[in-house]
Structures are given as structure tokens and as C-alpha cells.
Design an enzyme around this catalytic site. Structure first.
Site, short mmCIF file in Angstrom:
data_model
loop_
_atom_site.label_atom_id
_atom_site.label_comp_id
_atom_site.label_asym_id
_atom_site.label_seq_id
_atom_site.Cartn_x
_atom_site.Cartn_y
_atom_site.Cartn_z
N GLY A 1 0.80 -1.23 0.00
CA GLY A 1 0.00 0.00 0.00
C GLY A 1 0.82 1.26 0.00
N GLU B 1 3.65 5.74 -8.28
CA GLU B 1 3.74 5.40 -9.70
C GLU B 1 4.47 4.07 -9.94
OE1 GLU B 1 2.68 6.55 -12.81
OE2 GLU B 1 1.23 7.61 -11.58
N GLY B 2 5.39 3.72 -9.05
CA GLY B 2 6.10 2.45 -9.19
C GLY B 2 5.12 1.29 -9.11
N HIS B 3 4.26 1.31 -8.08
CA HIS B 3 3.23 0.28 -7.96
C HIS B 3 2.30 0.30 -9.18
CE1 HIS B 3 3.95 1.20 -3.52
NE2 HIS B 3 4.21 -0.09 -3.58
N SER C 1 9.47 5.05 -3.62
CA SER C 1 9.29 4.12 -2.52
C SER C 1 8.26 4.71 -1.56
CB SER C 1 10.63 3.92 -1.79
OG SER C 1 10.41 3.39 -0.50
P1 AMP Z 1 5.94 -2.59 -1.66
O1 AMP Z 1 4.57 -2.01 -1.52
O2 AMP Z 1 7.03 -1.64 -1.35
O3 AMP Z 1 6.06 -3.93 -0.99
O4 AMP Z 1 6.11 -2.89 -3.21
C1 AMP Z 1 5.20 -3.69 -3.92
C2 AMP Z 1 5.77 -4.00 -5.28
O5 AMP Z 1 6.03 -2.79 -5.97
C3 AMP Z 1 7.11 -4.74 -5.19
O6 AMP Z 1 7.14 -5.74 -6.20
C4 AMP Z 1 8.12 -3.66 -5.44
O7 AMP Z 1 9.33 -4.12 -6.00
C5 AMP Z 1 7.36 -2.78 -6.42
N1 AMP Z 1 7.91 -1.42 -6.42
C6 AMP Z 1 8.12 -0.63 -5.35
N2 AMP Z 1 8.71 0.53 -5.71
C7 AMP Z 1 8.87 0.46 -7.05
C8 AMP Z 1 9.43 1.35 -8.03
N3 AMP Z 1 9.95 2.52 -7.72
N4 AMP Z 1 9.43 0.94 -9.32
C9 AMP Z 1 8.92 -0.28 -9.67
N5 AMP Z 1 8.38 -1.15 -8.80
C10 AMP Z 1 8.36 -0.79 -7.51
#
Ligand code: AMP
Length: 279
Positions: A30, A34-36, A184
Site C-alpha cells: 500500500g 507510480e512504481g506500484h 518508494s
Molecule cells: P511494496 O509495496 O514496497 O512492498 O512494493 C510492492 C511491489 O512494488 C514490489 O514488487 C516492489 O518491487 C514494487 N515497487 C516498489 N517501488 C517500485 C518502483 N519505484 N518501481 C517499480 N516497482 C516498484
């Protein structure tokens, strides 16, 4: 968009959907950015039905304060996912996923031991168990992870291979802010000054990347240039800076073009950030 909290309801829904559709799954904790969303967009391209989970998994936090301070905004997350056309959002509780007397542990041995596995004991065991549980609940054909968490993505691929899970794993590239900072959820905890300080992570990786394009460059030269850039920002504390083989995560002594992972973890103020590049 359907928001499902109960494990049983999700399973029932997924069994029905799976019969006639290709399902892609994006697990997240959560506080979406934009990465998610880039993973969600890739999922939309690859499948008929997109399922996103939002769960801050307590088992993967090795520090209580990090878990406590992990940012949350479910309302905003749901609105972002709705705009992306997500079909199902799974928002389970910790109590339902880890009832009292939960005992099972999953360890992907070798590649969990170094890098973040060393600095964050138990972290990847927590990741492996939640991802495996979510895979069983969602039963996707495809699951999408980000290269941002490079070691995690290798561990998931190994888990899927070792346990013969019928799931295709896709790894999406790192999405960065204009400044180069890898997006992040934890970035929100950086002050303006710290945000500036954090830029040195990507700028040093970028120097390494461009140096690697030169003919006959050595690992020593790349490391030296990278470290020189990192040293310009004295206020951040490097947890690790490692040159590893991109598949095995073994230390490399000689630069292997296209096969070398440079992984960095650093504390900027109280926030631990990671970044990486393959050269
Ligand atoms: P998280 O919510 O941080 O556990 O991330 C969930 C998913 O999103 C994981 O597979 C991460 O590697 C991916 N993710 C997080 N930050 C980025 C980003 N900046 N670019 C691409 N994918 C991301």
C-alpha cells in the site's frame, strides 16, 4: 472494482474468475505510488483480470519502529486502483492471515542470506511466507514484482521454481522520480533535506552505469568512481554497497558486462532506502 477483506470470500471469487480468465496479481504493502501503478498497468496488459493486494506484512519487518511508521492511506490507494481499472483489491487483516499458533516458515536458502537478508534478519522469510500465502489465495497465472526490490524478485522466482508453482513471474523496471530517486512508499518519511541527500544513491549508480559502457573498464575503476560520488554526501550511512552476479548474487571479482548487479542500501536520516542497477 471489488474490495475483498475476507480470505474465504477472496478464494471463492478467484475460483470463479480463474475458470474463464487469465489473472495477474500485484502484491503491495500500500501507500501506492507510480512504481506500484506501473506494475498494475503491466498486469492490465498481460491479463483479463487484475488483482492487487494491500497488506503491510508484519512478518517481514525486522524492526518494530519501521512497521509502526510504515505509511498507510487505504482510501487514496483504492481511488488510484479504481482509476487504473483494477478488478479486485484484497485487503486482508494480519489476524486473518496469521491466526494464533501460525507456525510455518519458508526459507529460500542461499540468495536470502546476503545483502538485505544480512541487514534485515528474517525479512525474506517473512516475504516468502506472505507471497506464498497470497499466491494460494489469489491463484494467479501471472504475478508482477518490481526490480526496485531486486533480491526479493530473485527469491520469488526461486520459490516458484523450487515449488513448481504454475505462476509466471514478471519483473518490471524501477520507476524513479524526476530527480532520479527510486520511488518508494518510505520516501514520504524523508525531509526535504534528506530527499536531496538521497539523490546521491542514484547519481552514483548512474556514474557506474555510464562508466561500464566504456571499453575495457575494470570493476575496481567502477567501484572507485561510485564510492567517490557516494562520499560527497557524508550525511547518509551506507548499509551495503555490493557488486554481485545478477542471477546468483555471488560476489564478483571481475566485471562481467550485463551480468553485474550493483546494489546499495543506505540510511538517510532514519529511513533505509535501497536502489540498484545492472551494468
Ligand atoms: P511494496 O509495496 O514496497 O512492498 O512494493 C510492492 C511491489 O512494488 C514490489 O514488487 C516492489 O518491487 C514494487 N515497487 C516498489 N517501488 C517500485 C518502483 N519505484 N518501481 C517499480 N516497482 C516498484
Amino acid at each position: 472494482m471489488q474490495v475483498v477483506k475476507s480470505l474465504k470470500a477472496l478464494q471463492a471469487r478467484m475460483i470463479k474468475l480463474r475458470n474463464q480468465n487469465k489473472i495477474a496479481f500485484v502484491p503491495t504493502m500500500g501507500f501506492l505510488h507510480e512504481g506500484h501503478l506501473s506494475l498494475v498497468r503491466l498486469a492490465k496488459k498481460k491479463a483479463d483480470i487484475v488483482v492487487v493486494s494491500i497488506f503491510v506484512n508484519p512478518k517481514q519487518f525486522n524492526q518494530k519502529s519501521d512497521l509502526k511508521n510504515y505509511p498507510k492511506n487505504l482510501k487514496n490507494d483504492l481511488s488510484l486502483l479504481k482509476k487504473e481499472g483494477v478488478d479486485v483489491v484484497f485487503t486482508p487483516t494480519a489476524e486473518s492471515l496469521y491466526p494464533e499458533n501460525f507456525q510455518t516458515q519458508i526459507t529460500v536458502e542461499k540468495i536470502s542470506k546476503n545483502l538485505c537478508g544480512q541487514s534485515r534478519p528474517g525479512h525474506f522469510e517473512g516475504v516468502a511466507v506472505i507471497v506464498l500465502k497470497l499466491f494460494h489465495l489469489v491463484q494467479p497465472h501471472i504475478a508482477i514484482f518490481g526490480q526496485k526490490d531486486y533480491q526479493q524478485s530473485l527469491i520469488i522466482q526461486q520459490l516458484v521454481k523450487d515449488l513448481n508453482l504454475p505462476i509466471q513471474i514478471l519483473i518490471a523496471p524501477i520507476v524513479r522520480e524526476k530527480s532520479g530517486l527510486a520511488m518508494s512508499s518510505r520516501n514520504v518519511r524523508l525531509s526535504e533535506v534528506e530527499r536531496q541527500q538521497a539523490l546521491v544513491l542514484f547519481s552514483s549508480l548512474k556514474i557506474a552505469k555510464s562508466l561500464s559502457r566504456k571499453k575495457s573498464v575494470t570493476l575496481f575503476e567502477i567501484r572507485k568512481a561510485l564510492q567517490k560520488q557516494l562520499k560527497k554526501q557524508k550525511s547518509i550511512r551506507i548499509d551495503y554497497l555490493e557488486f554481485r552476479h545478477k542471477k546468483t548474487l555471488e560476489k564478483i571479482k571481475v566485471y562481467q558486462k550485463g551480468k553485474t548487479l550493483i546494489a546499495i542500501a543506505a540510511y538517510v536520516g532514519k529511513v533505509r532506502l535501497i536502489d540498484n542497477v545492472i551494468i
